[in-house]
Design an enzyme around this catalytic site. Structure first.
Site, mmCIF file in Angstrom:
data_model
loop_
_atom_site.group_PDB
_atom_site.id
_atom_site.type_symbol
_atom_site.label_atom_id
_atom_site.label_comp_id
_atom_site.label_asym_id
_atom_site.label_seq_id
_atom_site.Cartn_x
_atom_site.Cartn_y
_atom_site.Cartn_z
ATOM 1 N N ASN A 165 47.000 48.044 31.464
ATOM 2 C CA ASN A 165 47.727 46.892 30.921
ATOM 3 C C ASN A 165 47.759 45.693 31.860
ATOM 4 O O ASN A 165 47.806 44.553 31.420
ATOM 5 C CB ASN A 165 49.193 47.284 30.658
ATOM 6 N N THR A 222 10.410 49.827 33.491
ATOM 7 C CA THR A 222 11.034 49.952 32.188
ATOM 8 C C THR A 222 10.001 49.615 31.129
ATOM 9 O O THR A 222 9.274 48.632 31.263
ATOM 10 C CB THR A 222 12.223 48.991 32.080
ATOM 11 N N LYS A 254 8.193 48.223 28.025
ATOM 12 C CA LYS A 254 8.334 46.991 27.259
ATOM 13 C C LYS A 254 7.258 46.967 26.179
ATOM 14 O O LYS A 254 6.175 47.495 26.404
ATOM 15 C CB LYS A 254 8.176 45.766 28.177
ATOM 16 N N LYS A 314 11.059 46.195 24.700
ATOM 17 C CA LYS A 314 12.208 47.084 24.643
ATOM 18 C C LYS A 314 12.328 47.743 23.281
ATOM 19 O O LYS A 314 12.733 48.886 23.182
ATOM 20 C CB LYS A 314 13.508 46.297 24.895
ATOM 21 N N LYS A 364 10.856 54.340 32.401
ATOM 22 C CA LYS A 364 12.249 54.322 31.977
ATOM 23 C C LYS A 364 12.408 53.757 30.580
ATOM 24 O O LYS A 364 11.798 52.747 30.243
ATOM 25 C CB LYS A 364 13.045 53.449 32.956
ATOM 26 N N ASP A 389 14.641 51.676 27.996
ATOM 27 C CA ASP A 389 15.616 50.620 28.239
ATOM 28 C C ASP A 389 16.968 51.025 27.663
ATOM 29 O O ASP A 389 17.087 52.016 26.958
ATOM 30 C CB ASP A 389 15.124 49.276 27.691
ATOM 31 N N GLU A 390 17.986 50.229 27.988
ATOM 32 C CA GLU A 390 19.348 50.646 27.661
ATOM 33 C C GLU A 390 19.587 50.746 26.165
ATOM 34 O O GLU A 390 20.395 51.557 25.722
ATOM 35 C CB GLU A 390 20.372 49.708 28.322
ATOM 36 N N HIS A 436 22.183 53.476 33.502
ATOM 37 C CA HIS A 436 21.918 52.046 33.324
ATOM 38 C C HIS A 436 23.269 51.364 33.138
ATOM 39 O O HIS A 436 24.076 51.807 32.343
ATOM 40 C CB HIS A 436 21.026 51.826 32.092
ATOM 41 N N ARG A 437 23.491 50.260 33.876
ATOM 42 C CA ARG A 437 24.830 49.660 33.873
ATOM 43 C C ARG A 437 25.005 48.650 32.744
ATOM 44 O O ARG A 437 25.581 47.568 32.951
ATOM 45 C CB ARG A 437 25.147 49.038 35.222
ATOM 46 N N HIS A 482 21.890 51.265 38.669
ATOM 47 C CA HIS A 482 21.329 49.921 38.874
ATOM 48 C C HIS A 482 22.301 49.153 39.758
ATOM 49 O O HIS A 482 23.490 49.087 39.472
ATOM 50 C CB HIS A 482 21.141 49.215 37.532
ATOM 51 N N LYS A 502 15.814 38.571 38.795
ATOM 52 C CA LYS A 502 16.322 37.619 37.812
ATOM 53 C C LYS A 502 17.823 37.771 37.555
ATOM 54 O O LYS A 502 18.423 36.910 36.942
ATOM 55 C CB LYS A 502 15.548 37.777 36.494
ATOM 56 N N SER A 532 16.158 46.493 39.658
ATOM 57 C CA SER A 532 15.392 46.247 38.440
ATOM 58 C C SER A 532 15.726 44.875 37.897
ATOM 59 O O SER A 532 16.887 44.475 37.901
ATOM 60 C CB SER A 532 15.745 47.328 37.408
#
Lengths: 149, 488
Positions: free
Chosen positions: B127, B177, B179, B181, B205, B207-208, B297-298, B330, B337, B382
């Site tokens: 809270n 990762t 691609k 995705k 990997k 992707d998320e 993966h965050r 991660h 980037k 990553s």
């Protein structure tokens, strides 16, 4: 195929001077260097044969190189690698591992597939070389030119 | 420490006016308190509303994150309430940020259930984050005492055992990762896995947001990915893996996917942070029981970690995840980037990998943090990194890290295998040079250029991405001036 286990297998084979520099780095970190060899290069073969025990008390790269050279001579035509062991709390494991010898011909691995239920396939990796008994798995190095017939 | 109801608190007119709730008087401000070895400590960045004293705001945070409600209740007097109250014991102005303060709060061990991140966080970030007398609130760091750490499993596998299982030592691991995705069929997706692993990567990997969509259901993906993984192992003689994302709508579904990944021989599975702390702990226990490396993966973290004034710093999330028991997390790239101030990243990496993390205000670490034998967690870098940055990545991030080049592998002009090879050669040549004693920070570009003379894929990679940098100011940096007066 070219077995690409170890830290530097994508680079041209290391020269003796380059191997010595890596050994020196390991010694500078306080790690113990070891030499191991095998004729069973399966990626999950954890226990290559030891060329003696790790060289815990050898703190001189020149001395280590003598062991590397001796192992490579005796086991020419097999895979030979240099390892560094770190006994620091929290590691207590291998910190470096790189190949310093490999057979002239590397036949590689067969991927054996067996059908499972549904679309599943169970995969097994089998080294072509291990189809032969230990000791005669890789071609002996070519005899010196002009040798006995 | 006056527990009695004061006239002030019964005055409804002033009750909702910030600053009038006397948390200080209720015992939540104790500047003389010395934290014990078993206290859980937290440091918050507080931004009080105008007119609210920082000590009162700190006391309010202590109160609202432990026993207090907005008024005094007589039922407190049935308990050993002094024991259960959190104690704000120190308030320092944040250097260079007028109106903000670092508030240090100590919580008794008895306030928390053993082995439960959910319980810990329900108090610490419950809270209190919506509390009106504060304009903003950020959890900057925590000190978890050994007594509490020992009630958590910790990483299912840990860095040491992961490396032993992978037979991979002395260099960062390489990943990518897949691609695009979204949109690839299972068969096409497995092709990318095979090419990248055969070319020289250790891991690929999901992707998320790859779970089980109409274009590729999860079983199709797992089956074709494992064909790619095993083919690449046969071609190279190395142990390879692909992070099969088991994230799903229910625990039952996640367990089913994890079991299938295991039955196919995968060495690693992955989950997303958005599944929640309890689900993460459950999957970590499953991973420990099933000899599985667990990648996290965050996804979602930037919604609360990125802004300095409000939320939870990622170093705290990393700490919770090491306790919860994931093996990979991660943790930023510095040069890529995504958000990543070098000092903040250093603090996060230490939190993942060290057995004992000393206080280091420059890195955002406010406390000594012993890890009590909990295994180490492998940080993953990553997002927008490429082979030309290899020297910087090795200098900033060290050796125990997974470097993931997604676009930097799959986007290579000569193909995916060539992209993977470029990264692997760049990595090996840089580790070799570092070990030889060369100054890779300054000589890195030259070392890469030399290798590019005999490695065409590396040459092409360096040419393609030579001008790609992401030089933007970080929003999450450390507010710190090196004076001895700060935070004893």
């Amino acid at each position: 195929m070219r077995l690409t286990q170890g830290q530097f297998s994508f680079l041209p084979d290391l020269t003796d001077a380059e191997i010595r520099a890596q050994v020196q780095y390991a010694l500078d970190q306080g790690w113990a260097v070891a030499v191991e060899f095998t004729d069973d290069p399966h990626p999950r073969n954890a226990y290559w044969e030891m060329w003696g025990t790790p060289l815990f008390d050898l703190r001189d790269a020149v001395g280590v190189m003598q062991e590397v050279t001796a192992c490579r001579q005796v086991h020419a035509g097999r895979y030979v690698k240099v390892l560094a062991f770190d006994s620091t709390r929290g590691f207590e494991t291998v910190r470096m591992s790189f190949l310093v010898g490999r057979p002239a011909e590397e036949p590689g691995f067969e991927l054996v597939r067996s059908q499972g239920p549904g679309q599943q396939i169970q995969y097994t990796l089998r080294s072509y070389a291990t189809g032969s008994p230990a000791g005669v798995r890789y071609a002996a190095p070519p005899p010196p030119a002009g040798g006995a017939t | 420490m006056d527990d009695r109801i004061t006239a002030d608190m019964l005055d409804l007119k002033s009750r909702y006016k910030p600053g009038v709730l006397k948390y200080r008087q209720m015992g939540y401000w104790q500047p003389d308190y010395t934290p014990t070895d078993t206290d859980i400590l937290a440091v918050f960045r507080i931004t009080p509303q105008d007119g609210v004293e920082p000590e009162e705001a700190a006391a309010a945070v202590a109160g609202e994150s432990s026993t207090a409600t907005w008024t005094v209740v007589w039922t407190d007097r049935l308990t050993a309430c002094e024991h259960y109250r959190a104690k704000a014991y120190q308030v320092d102005p944040v250097p260079g940020a007028p109106g903000q303060y670092f508030a240090y709060i100590a919580y008794d061990l008895d306030l928390f259930e053993e082995g439960s991140i959910a319980n810990l966080t329900a108090s610490i970030i419950g809270n209190v984050f919506g509390f009106k007398p504060l304009k903003a609130l950020r959890l900057e760091d925590m000190r978890i005492p050994v007594a509490y750490l020992k009630t958590f499993q910790g990483p299912a596998t840990g860095i040491v055992v992961e490396r032993e299982r992978l037979n991979n030592y002395g260099r960062p691991l390489l990943g990518a990762t897949m691609k695009p995705k979204l949109g690839l069929s299972g068969r096409n997706y497995g092709r990318v896995v095979y090419e990248a692993l055969k070319g020289g990567l250790d891991f690929t990997k999901d992707d998320e947001n790859i779970n089980s969509q109409p274009f590729m259901h999860w079983r199709d993906r797992y089956l074709y990915c494992m064909e790619g993984v095993n083919r690449a192992m046969a071609e190279t003689g190395e142990v390879k893996g692909t992070y099969l994302n088991v994230t799903a709508g229910t625990m039952e579904e996640m367990y089913e996917r994890a079991e299938f990944a295991k039955s196919l021989g995968s060495v690693i599975i992955m989950i997303d942070l958005v599944i929640g702390y309890t689900a993460i702990q459950s999957m970590a226990r499953w991973a420990r029981r099933n000899d599985m490396i667990l990648h996290l993966h965050r996804a979602g973290h930037s919604t609360y970690t990125r802004q300095k004034s409000h939320g939870v710093s990622f170093r705290v999330i990393a700490k919770w995840m090491r306790m919860a028991g994931v093996d990979h997390i991660h943790a930023g790239t510095v040069v890529g980037k995504l958000e990543g101030d070098p000092n903040v990243i250093a603090g996060i990496y230490d939190t993942c990998r060290e057995s004992h993390v000393p206080k280091n205000l420059e890195h955002g670490l406010f406390f000594d943090q012993p890890w009590a034998g909990l295994k180490k967690m492998m940080p993953v870098a990553s997002g927008g990194i490429h082979a030309g940055q290899m020297h910087q990545l090795l200098c900033y991030l060290g050796e125990d890290v997974v470097l993931q080049f997604g676009g930097g592998t799959i986007g290579h002009p000569m193909g995916i295998q060539a992209g993977a090879t470029a990264n692997r050669v760049a990595l090996e040549v840089m580790v070799k040079a570092r070990n030889e004693g060369r100054d890779i920070w300054n000589e890195g570009p030259e070392i890469l250029a030399d290798a590019a003379r005999w490695c065409a894929p590396l040459k092409a990679a360096l040419e393609t991405w030579k001008d790609v940098t992401f030089n933007y100011a970080s929003t999450d940096s450390v507010d710190y001036v090196p004076t001895p007066a700060v935070a004893m």
